[in-house]
Scaffold this motif. Structure first.
Motif, PDB file in Angstrom:
ATOM      1  N   GLU A  84      12.269  -4.228   6.785  1.00  0.00           N
ATOM      2  CA  GLU A  84      13.453  -4.374   5.937  1.00  0.00           C
ATOM      3  C   GLU A  84      13.346  -3.511   4.681  1.00  0.00           C
ATOM      4  OE1 GLU A  84      14.205  -8.522   5.130  1.00  0.00           O
ATOM      5  OE2 GLU A  84      15.662  -8.576   6.751  1.00  0.00           O
ATOM      6  N   ALA A  85      12.148  -3.472   4.090  1.00  0.00           N
ATOM      7  CA  ALA A  85      11.944  -2.642   2.898  1.00  0.00           C
ATOM      8  C   ALA A  85      12.128  -1.168   3.243  1.00  0.00           C
ATOM      9  CB  ALA A  85      10.556  -2.887   2.324  1.00  0.00           C
ATOM     10  N   THR A  86      11.650  -0.771   4.398  1.00  0.00           N
ATOM     11  CA  THR A  86      11.828   0.610   4.849  1.00  0.00           C
ATOM     12  C   THR A  86      13.302   0.955   4.999  1.00  0.00           C
ATOM     13  OG1 THR A  86       9.693   0.667   5.972  1.00  0.00           O
ATOM     14  CG2 THR A  86      11.375   2.204   6.749  1.00  0.00           C
ATOM     15  N   ALA A  87      14.069   0.014   5.581  1.00  0.00           N
ATOM     16  CA  ALA A  87      15.500   0.240   5.754  1.00  0.00           C
ATOM     17  C   ALA A  87      16.211   0.363   4.409  1.00  0.00           C
ATOM     18  CB  ALA A  87      16.105  -0.898   6.569  1.00  0.00           C
ATOM     19  N   MET A  88      15.785  -0.433   3.424  1.00  0.00           N
ATOM     20  CA  MET A  88      16.392  -0.358   2.098  1.00  0.00           C
ATOM     21  C   MET A  88      16.051   0.939   1.391  1.00  0.00           C
ATOM     22  SD  MET A  88      15.867  -4.298   0.750  1.00  0.00           S
ATOM     23  CE  MET A  88      16.678  -3.961  -0.821  1.00  0.00           C
ATOM     24  N   CYS A  89      14.846   1.469   1.661  1.00  0.00           N
ATOM     25  CA  CYS A  89      14.430   2.729   1.028  1.00  0.00           C
ATOM     26  C   CYS A  89      15.024   3.953   1.720  1.00  0.00           C
ATOM     27  CB  CYS A  89      12.907   2.840   1.035  1.00  0.00           C
ATOM     28  SG  CYS A  89      12.075   1.662  -0.060  1.00  0.00           S
ATOM     29  N   GLY A  90      15.363   3.798   2.997  1.00  0.00           N
ATOM     30  CA  GLY A  90      15.903   4.935   3.733  1.00  0.00           C
ATOM     31  C   GLY A  90      14.835   5.813   4.341  1.00  0.00           C
ATOM     32  N   ALA A  91      13.559   5.423   4.183  1.00  0.00           N
ATOM     33  CA  ALA A  91      12.457   6.200   4.744  1.00  0.00           C
ATOM     34  C   ALA A  91      11.235   5.318   4.836  1.00  0.00           C
ATOM     35  CB  ALA A  91      12.161   7.428   3.889  1.00  0.00           C
ATOM     36  N   GLY A  92      10.328   5.675   5.751  1.00  0.00           N
ATOM     37  CA  GLY A  92       9.131   4.896   5.940  1.00  0.00           C
ATOM     38  C   GLY A  92       8.152   5.055   4.791  1.00  0.00           C
ATOM     39  N   PHE A  93       7.124   4.177   4.762  1.00  0.00           N
ATOM     40  CA  PHE A  93       6.121   4.202   3.702  1.00  0.00           C
ATOM     41  C   PHE A  93       5.402   5.550   3.695  1.00  0.00           C
ATOM     42  CE2 PHE A  93       3.551   2.176   0.571  1.00  0.00           C
ATOM     43  CZ  PHE A  93       2.277   2.699   0.706  1.00  0.00           C
ATOM     44  N   GLY A  94       5.474   6.289   2.566  1.00  0.00           N
ATOM     45  CA  GLY A  94       4.820   7.591   2.433  1.00  0.00           C
ATOM     46  C   GLY A  94       5.533   8.727   3.139  1.00  0.00           C
ATOM     47  N   GLU A  95       6.673   8.460   3.725  1.00  0.00           N
ATOM     48  CA  GLU A  95       7.406   9.484   4.481  1.00  0.00           C
ATOM     49  C   GLU A  95       8.318  10.290   3.552  1.00  0.00           C
ATOM     50  OE1 GLU A  95       9.952   7.844   7.396  1.00  0.00           O
ATOM     51  OE2 GLU A  95      10.779   9.779   8.040  1.00  0.00           O
ATOM     52  N   ARG A  96       8.299  11.620   3.732  1.00  0.00           N
ATOM     53  CA  ARG A  96       9.210  12.488   2.977  1.00  0.00           C
ATOM     54  C   ARG A  96      10.506  12.642   3.766  1.00  0.00           C
ATOM     55  NH1 ARG A  96       6.875  15.306  -1.148  1.00  0.00           N
ATOM     56  NH2 ARG A  96       4.591  15.215  -1.280  1.00  0.00           N
ATOM     57  N   SER A  97      11.623  12.334   3.126  1.00  0.00           N
ATOM     58  CA  SER A  97      12.901  12.394   3.826  1.00  0.00           C
ATOM     59  C   SER A  97      14.027  12.592   2.830  1.00  0.00           C
ATOM     60  CB  SER A  97      13.125  11.104   4.630  1.00  0.00           C
ATOM     61  OG  SER A  97      14.427  11.072   5.158  1.00  0.00           O
ATOM     62  N   ASP A  98      15.014  13.391   3.217  1.00  0.00           N
ATOM     63  CA  ASP A  98      16.190  13.585   2.378  1.00  0.00           C
ATOM     64  C   ASP A  98      17.048  12.324   2.312  1.00  0.00           C
ATOM     65  OD1 ASP A  98      16.629  16.991   3.599  1.00  0.00           O
ATOM     66  OD2 ASP A  98      15.410  16.189   1.911  1.00  0.00           O
ATOM     67  N   GLU A  99      16.837  11.415   3.258  1.00  0.00           N
ATOM     68  CA  GLU A  99      17.634  10.196   3.307  1.00  0.00           C
ATOM     69  C   GLU A  99      17.063   9.101   2.405  1.00  0.00           C
ATOM     70  OE1 GLU A  99      18.925  10.778   8.005  1.00  0.00           O
ATOM     71  OE2 GLU A  99      17.859   8.971   7.349  1.00  0.00           O
ATOM     72  N   ARG A 100      15.908   9.343   1.786  1.00  0.00           N
ATOM     73  CA  ARG A 100      15.284   8.325   0.961  1.00  0.00           C
ATOM     74  C   ARG A 100      16.134   8.034  -0.283  1.00  0.00           C
ATOM     75  NH1 ARG A 100      10.495   5.982   0.286  1.00  0.00           N
ATOM     76  NH2 ARG A 100       9.438   7.286   1.851  1.00  0.00           N
ATOM     77  N   VAL A 101      16.356   6.739  -0.549  1.00  0.00           N
ATOM     78  CA  VAL A 101      17.131   6.322  -1.719  1.00  0.00           C
ATOM     79  C   VAL A 101      16.301   5.450  -2.661  1.00  0.00           C
ATOM     80  CG1 VAL A 101      19.355   6.465  -0.534  1.00  0.00           C
ATOM     81  CG2 VAL A 101      18.047   4.325  -0.471  1.00  0.00           C
ATOM     82  N   ASN A 102      15.111   5.068  -2.227  1.00  0.00           N
ATOM     83  CA  ASN A 102      14.251   4.226  -3.039  1.00  0.00           C
ATOM     84  C   ASN A 102      12.827   4.395  -2.532  1.00  0.00           C
ATOM     85  OD1 ASN A 102      13.363   2.300  -4.887  1.00  0.00           O
ATOM     86  ND2 ASN A 102      14.990   0.841  -4.397  1.00  0.00           N
ATOM     87  N   SER A 103      11.867   3.778  -3.192  1.00  0.00           N
ATOM     88  CA  SER A 103      10.476   3.887  -2.755  1.00  0.00           C
ATOM     89  C   SER A 103       9.730   2.593  -3.056  1.00  0.00           C
ATOM     90  CB  SER A 103       9.782   5.068  -3.433  1.00  0.00           C
ATOM     91  OG  SER A 103       9.805   4.919  -4.841  1.00  0.00           O
ATOM     92  N   ARG A 104       8.621   2.405  -2.368  1.00  0.00           N
ATOM     93  CA  ARG A 104       7.809   1.196  -2.532  1.00  0.00           C
ATOM     94  C   ARG A 104       7.058   1.231  -3.866  1.00  0.00           C
ATOM     95  NH1 ARG A 104       6.060  -1.233   2.305  1.00  0.00           N
ATOM     96  NH2 ARG A 104       7.577  -0.885   3.959  1.00  0.00           N
ATOM     97  N   ASN A 105       6.693   0.022  -4.313  1.00  0.00           N
ATOM     98  CA  ASN A 105       5.928  -0.068  -5.559  1.00  0.00           C
ATOM     99  C   ASN A 105       4.926  -1.221  -5.462  1.00  0.00           C
ATOM    100  OD1 ASN A 105       5.149   0.510  -8.202  1.00  0.00           O
ATOM    101  ND2 ASN A 105       6.667  -0.904  -9.072  1.00  0.00           N
ATOM    102  N   GLY A 106       4.164  -1.232  -4.366  1.00  0.00           N
ATOM    103  CA  GLY A 106       3.141  -2.253  -4.190  1.00  0.00           C
ATOM    104  C   GLY A 106       3.693  -3.533  -3.585  1.00  0.00           C
ATOM    105  N   TYR A 107       2.986  -4.625  -3.838  1.00  0.00           N
ATOM    106  CA  TYR A 107       3.348  -5.919  -3.263  1.00  0.00           C
ATOM    107  C   TYR A 107       3.197  -7.020  -4.311  1.00  0.00           C
ATOM    108  CZ  TYR A 107       2.733  -3.454   1.182  1.00  0.00           C
ATOM    109  OH  TYR A 107       2.827  -2.547   2.212  1.00  0.00           O
ATOM    110  N   ARG A 108       3.900  -8.113  -4.057  1.00  0.00           N
ATOM    111  CA  ARG A 108       3.659  -9.320  -4.855  1.00  0.00           C
ATOM    112  C   ARG A 108       3.286 -10.457  -3.894  1.00  0.00           C
ATOM    113  NH1 ARG A 108       9.276  -9.015  -4.772  1.00  0.00           N
ATOM    114  NH2 ARG A 108      10.388 -10.932  -4.177  1.00  0.00           N
ATOM    115  N   ASP A 109       2.297 -11.217  -4.290  1.00  0.00           N
ATOM    116  CA  ASP A 109       1.804 -12.296  -3.437  1.00  0.00           C
ATOM    117  C   ASP A 109       2.696 -13.523  -3.545  1.00  0.00           C
ATOM    118  OD1 ASP A 109      -1.591 -11.428  -4.356  1.00  0.00           O
ATOM    119  OD2 ASP A 109      -0.364 -10.712  -2.678  1.00  0.00           O
ATOM    120  N   ARG A 110       2.836 -14.200  -2.427  1.00  0.00           N
ATOM    121  CA  ARG A 110       3.663 -15.420  -2.401  1.00  0.00           C
ATOM    122  C   ARG A 110       3.121 -16.357  -1.326  1.00  0.00           C
ATOM    123  NH1 ARG A 110       9.135 -17.097  -3.283  1.00  0.00           N
ATOM    124  NH2 ARG A 110       9.227 -19.273  -2.619  1.00  0.00           N
ATOM    125  N   GLU A 111       2.890 -17.627  -1.703  1.00  0.00           N
ATOM    126  CA  GLU A 111       2.452 -18.613  -0.715  1.00  0.00           C
ATOM    127  C   GLU A 111       3.656 -19.143   0.048  1.00  0.00           C
ATOM    128  OE1 GLU A 111      -1.523 -20.474  -2.899  1.00  0.00           O
ATOM    129  OE2 GLU A 111       0.302 -21.690  -2.679  1.00  0.00           O
TER     130      GLU A 111
END
Length: 414
Positions: free
Chosen positions: A42-69
């Protein structure tokens, strides 16, 4: 960018969690892997590109994770929820809103704070409930929403009848009123509906268990649709018998066996109680109506011969009340000859309300108990039937066994 899929992953996961085999470390590990994969997709779909992938379609990027129980039926799963550099991502399909009971507990905490409970006591209460990080504004919004849901549950139509068997009981709670702490009675009514499922059909708060209070409570149930009641199981406290006769005129009354045995125990010395209790319990273990009444005669005779004349008369006088179940189909006896289902429900409620101790007002009691009862009723609606729906159509048998031994016993006991 679209992430291809061949299954409804969220739907599959929800179904899997409800399954009977959802247990063990392996299941938790599998769930974590599966859910992490879903969130990453889902995060990949929101970013428009896979983790670490270079793409003209990218609209956002990852910024780590937050832990949740994540608390599941298989235990607590540590989730790693992806973070985005712009905006936020939250898997609302997975992390459902707080359970109603937890909302109620939070609301009680908020009200307790308003009423002046010490900060230290409040902190202890929060920790005992396992709740952290809740702001006052969040608590306020939750309380308003929860009150509406509890009110809807309390006043809903009772349209799944006839309700052939009805259990009624009360438990005491402490509430602050007028600058002092008073005891109030929370009364709860549970019934078996036409489908054979248990259902919590009503609850209320009494200042005192008077005939008028019980009558008003039962009339309220009838106005909401309660019908077809043939047997009411309860203790013998206050005016409940009079209220049953006034409102549910065609129903029999079964005295709660747990309360009856407690009353009998108060009339027997501690050393003699095991023998007396074993004798009396044997009455309820017989296979049919005639054997039950015959065993009553045997037990009364044995108690009399052993010198327990007062106790024998106590059992004899209560015969109609404690053996009312014998007028109903034998297959229903394990469910209706005691008040154990209601006692277990009360025990669970006390376990949760004991955390609070003294409620700030009656509204807080209704909020917490109502939320707990609504959840329990929901669980009963999807679990195994309490009784077979076909067996509930069986006609009621005669009230009295032809082997009713009481006339002869009256002479013997005298």
């Amino acid at each position: 960018m679209t992430v291809p899929t061949t299954i409804d992953a969220a739907g599959w996961l929800s179904k899997y969690l409800e399954g009977p085999d959802a247990d063990g470390d392996m299941v938790r590990a599998m769930l974590k892997t599966f859910v992490d994969t879903l969130m990453s997709a889902e995060a990949t779909a929101m970013c428009g590109a896979g983790f670490g992938e270079r793409s003209d379609e990218r609209v956002n990027s990852r910024n780590g994770y937050r832990d949740r129980e994540w608390d599941t039926r298989t235990g607590t799963v540590e989730l790693a929820i992806p973070k985005l550099r712009q905006g936020s991502y939250f898997p609302d399909w997975l992390l459902v809103p707080r359970r109603r009971a937890e909302q109620a507990l939070v609301a009680v905490i908020c009200q307790a704070y308003v009423e002046g409970v010490s900060t230290r006591r409040l902190d202890d209460l929060v920790k005992a409930m396992g709740i952290e990080g809740i702001s006052r504004s969040q608590v306020s919004r939750m309380a308003v929403d929860l009150d509406a849901k509890v009110a809807e549950f309390r006043h809903r139509p009772l349209d799944d009848g006839p309700y052939r068997y009805l259990w009624i009981d009360a438990l005491t709670q402490k509430v602050r009123e007028g600058g002092r702490v008073v005891n109030v009675s929370v009364v709860i009514a549970t019934a078996v509906n036409a489908e054979g499922r248990r259902e919590i059909i009503g609850f209320d708060i009494f200042t005192a268990e008077t005939t008028d209070a019980w009558t008003e409570f039962l009339r309220g149930l009838v106005e909401r649709g309660l019908s077809g009641v043939e047997l009411v199981i309860s203790d013998a406290h206050g005016g409940i018998k009079a209220a049953i006769a006034a409102v549910l005129g065609g129903a029999s009354w079964q005295r709660c066996r747990t309360h009856f045995m407690a009353n009998l125990a108060s009339r027997v010395s501690k050393g003699d109680w095991p023998m007396v209790a074993t004798l009396v319990r044997s009455i309820f273990e017989q296979p049919d109506r005639d054997a039950t009444w015959d065993q009553l005669g045997v037990v009364v005779d044995k108690l009399t011969e052993a010198g327990f004349i007062d106790q024998a008369m106590f059992v004899l006088d209560a015969a109609d009340d404690i053996l009312a179940f014998s007028a109903f189909p034998v297959e229903h006896w394990p469910k209706i000859r005691s008040n154990n289902p209601q006692e277990r429900l009360n025990k669970e409620i006390r376990r949760r309300t004991d955390v609070v101790g003294i409620f700030p007002n009656r509204a807080a009691v209704i909020r917490l108990v109502g939320a707990l009862l609504a959840e329990q009723s929901d669980e009963w609606a999807i679990t195994k039937r309490y009784m077979g729906s076909e067996s509930l159509k069986t006609a009621r048998i005669d009230n009295r066994s032809e082997h009713d031994p009481r006339p002869a016993m009256a002479v013997t006991a005298g």
